[in-house]
Design a protein around this motif. Structure first.
Motif, PDB file in Angstrom:
ATOM      1  N   LEU A 106       0.686  -1.227   0.053  1.00 21.76           N
ATOM      2  CA  LEU A 106       0.113   0.036   0.158  1.00 21.76           C
ATOM      3  C   LEU A 106       0.766   1.136  -0.013  1.00 21.76           C
ATOM      4  O   LEU A 106       1.648   1.520   0.731  1.00 21.76           O
ATOM      5  CB  LEU A 106      -0.838   0.031   1.416  1.00 21.76           C
ATOM      6  CG  LEU A 106      -1.728  -1.267   1.275  1.00 21.76           C
ATOM      7  CD1 LEU A 106      -2.461  -1.129   2.784  1.00 21.76           C
ATOM      8  CD2 LEU A 106      -2.789  -1.271   0.192  1.00 21.76           C
ATOM      9  N   SER A 107       0.656   2.078  -1.022  1.00 22.73           N
ATOM     10  CA  SER A 107       1.235   3.349  -0.915  1.00 22.73           C
ATOM     11  C   SER A 107       0.722   4.430  -0.140  1.00 22.73           C
ATOM     12  O   SER A 107      -0.497   4.092   0.408  1.00 22.73           O
ATOM     13  CB  SER A 107       1.181   4.100  -2.474  1.00 22.73           C
ATOM     14  OG  SER A 107      -0.190   4.260  -2.734  1.00 22.73           O
ATOM     15  N   ALA A 108       1.218   5.435   0.297  1.00 19.35           N
ATOM     16  CA  ALA A 108       0.765   6.544   1.244  1.00 19.35           C
ATOM     17  C   ALA A 108      -0.844   6.911   0.640  1.00 19.35           C
ATOM     18  O   ALA A 108      -1.556   7.182   1.456  1.00 19.35           O
ATOM     19  CB  ALA A 108       1.886   7.583   1.312  1.00 19.35           C
ATOM     20  N   GLN A 109      -0.715   7.119  -0.816  1.00 19.49           N
ATOM     21  CA  GLN A 109      -1.822   7.738  -1.328  1.00 19.49           C
ATOM     22  C   GLN A 109      -3.081   6.420  -1.104  1.00 19.49           C
ATOM     23  O   GLN A 109      -4.373   6.889  -0.630  1.00 19.49           O
ATOM     24  CB  GLN A 109      -1.941   7.838  -2.733  1.00 19.49           C
ATOM     25  CG  GLN A 109      -3.176   8.486  -3.453  1.00 19.49           C
ATOM     26  CD  GLN A 109      -3.844   9.713  -2.725  1.00 19.49           C
ATOM     27  OE1 GLN A 109      -3.388  10.350  -2.373  1.00 19.49           O
ATOM     28  NE2 GLN A 109      -4.992   9.478  -2.241  1.00 19.49           N
ATOM     29  N   LYS A 110      -2.721   5.213  -1.264  1.00 19.25           N
ATOM     30  CA  LYS A 110      -3.902   3.947  -1.286  1.00 19.25           C
ATOM     31  C   LYS A 110      -4.179   4.057   0.389  1.00 19.25           C
ATOM     32  O   LYS A 110      -5.350   3.966   0.471  1.00 19.25           O
ATOM     33  CB  LYS A 110      -3.284   2.967  -1.508  1.00 19.25           C
ATOM     34  CG  LYS A 110      -4.017   1.800  -1.540  1.00 19.25           C
ATOM     35  CD  LYS A 110      -5.191   2.202  -2.780  1.00 19.25           C
ATOM     36  CE  LYS A 110      -5.740   0.848  -3.365  1.00 19.25           C
ATOM     37  NZ  LYS A 110      -6.771   1.280  -4.375  1.00 19.25           N
ATOM     38  N   LEU A 111      -3.139   4.310   1.396  1.00 20.15           N
ATOM     39  CA  LEU A 111      -3.544   4.369   2.946  1.00 20.15           C
ATOM     40  C   LEU A 111      -4.658   5.334   3.199  1.00 20.15           C
ATOM     41  O   LEU A 111      -5.628   5.295   3.647  1.00 20.15           O
ATOM     42  CB  LEU A 111      -2.280   4.554   3.308  1.00 20.15           C
ATOM     43  CG  LEU A 111      -1.373   3.347   3.529  1.00 20.15           C
ATOM     44  CD1 LEU A 111       0.149   3.716   4.149  1.00 20.15           C
ATOM     45  CD2 LEU A 111      -1.929   2.079   4.596  1.00 20.15           C
ATOM     46  N   ALA A 112      -4.316   6.486   2.513  1.00 17.95           N
ATOM     47  CA  ALA A 112      -5.150   7.796   2.587  1.00 17.95           C
ATOM     48  C   ALA A 112      -6.485   7.279   2.139  1.00 17.95           C
ATOM     49  O   ALA A 112      -7.527   7.970   2.660  1.00 17.95           O
ATOM     50  CB  ALA A 112      -4.541   8.730   2.081  1.00 17.95           C
ATOM     51  N   ASP A 113      -6.671   6.711   0.907  1.00 16.74           N
ATOM     52  CA  ASP A 113      -7.760   6.455   0.424  1.00 16.74           C
ATOM     53  C   ASP A 113      -8.726   5.578   1.451  1.00 16.74           C
ATOM     54  O   ASP A 113     -10.252   5.664   1.490  1.00 16.74           O
ATOM     55  CB  ASP A 113      -7.929   5.645  -0.958  1.00 16.74           C
ATOM     56  CG  ASP A 113      -7.198   6.512  -2.031  1.00 16.74           C
ATOM     57  OD1 ASP A 113      -7.149   7.750  -1.915  1.00 16.74           O
ATOM     58  OD2 ASP A 113      -6.818   5.833  -3.066  1.00 16.74           O
ATOM     59  N   TYR A 114      -7.939   4.938   2.414  1.00 15.56           N
ATOM     60  CA  TYR A 114      -8.846   4.019   3.364  1.00 15.56           C
ATOM     61  C   TYR A 114      -9.027   4.777   4.669  1.00 15.56           C
ATOM     62  O   TYR A 114      -9.223   4.151   5.633  1.00 15.56           O
ATOM     63  CB  TYR A 114      -8.026   2.659   3.393  1.00 15.56           C
ATOM     64  CG  TYR A 114      -8.350   1.632   2.445  1.00 15.56           C
ATOM     65  CD1 TYR A 114      -9.471   1.141   2.499  1.00 15.56           C
ATOM     66  CD2 TYR A 114      -7.458   1.597   1.351  1.00 15.56           C
ATOM     67  CE1 TYR A 114      -9.869   0.136   1.240  1.00 15.56           C
ATOM     68  CE2 TYR A 114      -7.625   0.799   0.305  1.00 15.56           C
ATOM     69  CZ  TYR A 114      -8.645  -0.150   0.047  1.00 15.56           C
ATOM     70  OH  TYR A 114      -9.041  -0.954  -0.595  1.00 15.56           O
ATOM     71  N   GLY A 115      -8.470   5.912   4.794  1.00 14.51           N
ATOM     72  CA  GLY A 115      -8.472   6.661   5.967  1.00 14.51           C
ATOM     73  C   GLY A 115      -7.440   6.437   7.042  1.00 14.51           C
ATOM     74  O   GLY A 115      -7.620   6.754   8.281  1.00 14.51           O
ATOM     75  N   ILE A 116      -6.253   6.072   6.350  1.00 10.95           N
ATOM     76  CA  ILE A 116      -5.073   5.575   7.286  1.00 10.95           C
ATOM     77  C   ILE A 116      -4.035   6.659   6.879  1.00 10.95           C
ATOM     78  O   ILE A 116      -3.608   6.915   6.115  1.00 10.95           O
ATOM     79  CB  ILE A 116      -4.723   4.454   6.832  1.00 10.95           C
ATOM     80  CG1 ILE A 116      -5.575   3.082   6.917  1.00 10.95           C
ATOM     81  CG2 ILE A 116      -3.444   4.055   7.708  1.00 10.95           C
ATOM     82  CD1 ILE A 116      -5.348   1.742   6.417  1.00 10.95           C
TER      83      ILE A 116
ATOM     84  N   GLU B  11       6.422  10.612   8.923  1.00  9.42           N
ATOM     85  CA  GLU B  11       6.334  10.793   7.316  1.00  9.42           C
ATOM     86  C   GLU B  11       7.037   9.440   6.975  1.00  9.42           C
ATOM     87  O   GLU B  11       8.210   8.752   7.445  1.00  9.42           O
ATOM     88  CB  GLU B  11       7.033  11.911   6.874  1.00  9.42           C
ATOM     89  CG  GLU B  11       6.914  12.239   5.529  1.00  9.42           C
ATOM     90  CD  GLU B  11       7.531  13.454   5.003  1.00  9.42           C
ATOM     91  OE1 GLU B  11       8.126  13.524   3.651  1.00  9.42           O
ATOM     92  OE2 GLU B  11       7.794  14.364   5.721  1.00  9.42           O
ATOM     93  N   ILE B  12       6.458   8.753   5.701  1.00  8.41           N
ATOM     94  CA  ILE B  12       7.226   7.858   5.017  1.00  8.41           C
ATOM     95  C   ILE B  12       7.653   8.272   3.821  1.00  8.41           C
ATOM     96  O   ILE B  12       6.947   9.022   3.208  1.00  8.41           O
ATOM     97  CB  ILE B  12       6.489   6.594   5.061  1.00  8.41           C
ATOM     98  CG1 ILE B  12       5.155   6.799   4.194  1.00  8.41           C
ATOM     99  CG2 ILE B  12       5.904   5.958   6.498  1.00  8.41           C
ATOM    100  CD1 ILE B  12       4.273   5.373   4.209  1.00  8.41           C
ATOM    101  N   ALA B  13       8.727   7.661   3.331  1.00 12.45           N
ATOM    102  CA  ALA B  13       9.147   7.836   2.050  1.00 12.45           C
ATOM    103  C   ALA B  13       8.247   7.767   0.878  1.00 12.45           C
ATOM    104  O   ALA B  13       7.514   6.727   1.081  1.00 12.45           O
ATOM    105  CB  ALA B  13      10.563   7.155   1.849  1.00 12.45           C
ATOM    106  N   PRO B  14       8.136   8.893  -0.277  1.00 17.05           N
ATOM    107  CA  PRO B  14       7.053   8.334  -1.069  1.00 17.05           C
ATOM    108  C   PRO B  14       7.136   7.008  -1.783  1.00 17.05           C
ATOM    109  O   PRO B  14       6.050   6.527  -2.234  1.00 17.05           O
ATOM    110  CB  PRO B  14       7.186   9.454  -2.169  1.00 17.05           C
ATOM    111  CG  PRO B  14       8.301  10.523  -1.494  1.00 17.05           C
ATOM    112  CD  PRO B  14       8.748   9.781  -0.346  1.00 17.05           C
ATOM    113  N   ASP B  15       8.275   6.548  -1.801  1.00 16.47           N
ATOM    114  CA  ASP B  15       8.272   5.206  -2.647  1.00 16.47           C
ATOM    115  C   ASP B  15       8.135   3.944  -1.622  1.00 16.47           C
ATOM    116  O   ASP B  15       8.519   2.788  -2.154  1.00 16.47           O
ATOM    117  CB  ASP B  15       9.868   5.121  -3.368  1.00 16.47           C
ATOM    118  CG  ASP B  15      10.880   5.338  -2.617  1.00 16.47           C
ATOM    119  OD1 ASP B  15      10.983   6.028  -1.519  1.00 16.47           O
ATOM    120  OD2 ASP B  15      11.881   4.764  -2.961  1.00 16.47           O
ATOM    121  N   ASP B  16       8.079   4.097  -0.461  1.00 20.27           N
ATOM    122  CA  ASP B  16       8.033   3.038   0.570  1.00 20.27           C
ATOM    123  C   ASP B  16       6.429   2.646   0.636  1.00 20.27           C
ATOM    124  O   ASP B  16       5.579   3.291   0.291  1.00 20.27           O
ATOM    125  CB  ASP B  16       8.062   3.439   2.070  1.00 20.27           C
ATOM    126  CG  ASP B  16       9.634   3.592   2.665  1.00 20.27           C
ATOM    127  OD1 ASP B  16      10.438   2.932   1.537  1.00 20.27           O
ATOM    128  OD2 ASP B  16      10.078   4.052   3.235  1.00 20.27           O
TER     129      ASP B  16
END
Length: 178
Positions: free
Chosen positions: A103-113, A118-123
């Motif tokens: 799961l990317s940071a964006q995908k996590l955000a889509d699920y309310g997480i 901060e995590i690296a954009p590519d993590d």
């Protein structure tokens, strides 16, 4: 059995020397014979790799195992997370077979997480719900190094215990005033 006998022959060890589990795991790190042969490392560069009695060899061998399974030095293992809403419940629960972070940071955000740091954009991350606990964060994101630990033992609880123990050890060894 074949791997065990090859291991004893290669290291000139009496097969009756080893103590192990009912499943065949041997030495302090409880490596299976094939893992012992592949990952054991003699820290002092001796010919015999002793994971039964030599703590330096044990530590070096576990580090070798983690490194060969994707450990990235200096990178985080897990980060606590905050959840809003209940969309996160739609995510599949981690299983022993599905522990790779996807799961990317964006995908996590889509699920309310939201990661608490901060995590690296590519993590990529694995969402972990540890249930209710008044002493520790309930939600976590397991990163690549968390996954490396699960390659050693495919249990989220085991990997989290290793991570949290490492945090306690690190905290106790920090110089005063830091």
């Amino acid at each position: 059995m074949e791997k065990f006998l090859l291991l004893t022959r290669e290291n000139h060890i009496d097969p009756f020397y080893f103590k192990g589990s009912y499943a065949g795991a041997i030495g302090q790190p409880q490596f299976m014979p094939s893992s012992y042969r592949h990952y054991a490392y003699a820290f002092d560069h001796s010919k015999q790799k002793d994971l039964q009695d030599n703590s330096d060899h044990v530590i070096a061998s576990v580090a070798n195992y983690l490194q060969k399974n994707g450990w990235q030095r200096g990178k985080p293992v897990a980060i606590s997370a905050t959840v809003s809403g209940d969309k996160f419940t739609e995510l599949p629960k981690p299983t022993r077979r599905h522990l790779r972070p996807t799961l990317s940071a964006q995908k996590l955000a889509d699920y309310g997480i939201q990661a608490d740091k901060e995590i690296a954009p590519d993590d990529l991350a694995l969402f972990i719900d540890l249930g209710s606990d008044k002493y520790q964060a309930k939600y976590w994101l397991g990163l690549n190094n968390f996954y490396s630990i699960t390659r050693y033992n495919p249990s989220v609880n085991y990997a989290m215990a290793v991570f949290q123990l490492s945090q306690q050890v690190e905290q106790r060894h920090q110089p005063q005033g830091k």
